[in-house]
Design a protein around this motif. Structure first.
Motif: not given
Length: 122
Positions: A43-60
């Motif tokens: 982005t113009t302001r920096g980087w945003i990345a997404a990394m695959q994690v085994p058994d990912y559980r989203p925050p509640t």
């Protein structure tokens, strides 16, 4: 004097390509580094990345079962317009909104919380 410079924010997730598309569309940017397990958006302001994690559980959100760990605040000019676009792109508005006239809380497609906030005058 600063010891470091901002480099990126990296979100754990199940599907890096999907999450990177969401963030690229929401804040403006393009996938510049792609792979099956990692996608980085420039982005113009920096980087945003997404990394695959085994058994990912989203925050509640609002429940300590899986803590949020962190969130991003994004500044906008028009909350209603920004909310509509974020939802169109795949965000989910959370039910508990403590100050909806000042900021709104969402979850990205992988469940990470973020806020859209009205700009604070200079």
């Amino acid at each position: 004097m600063a010891v470091a410079r901002f480099a990126s924010i990296v979100f754990d997730c199940k599907d890096p390509a999907e999450l990177a598309r969401f963030w690229a569309a929401l804040v403006g940017g393009e996938a510049a580094v792609t792979g099956e397990e990692f996608v980085a958006v420039r982005t113009t302001r920096g980087w945003i990345a997404a990394m695959q994690v085994p058994d990912y559980r989203p925050p509640t959100w609002g429940d300590a079962a899986v803590p949020k760990q962190m969130h991003i605040d994004l500044s906008v000019d028009d909350l209603d317009q920004a909310e509509a676009e974020a939802v169109r792109l795949g965000a989910r508005l959370v039910s508990d909104q403590p100050a909806p006239d000042r900021y709104r809380i969402f979850l990205d497609p992988a469940g990470h919380p973020f806020c859209l906030s009205i700009q604070i005058p200079d």
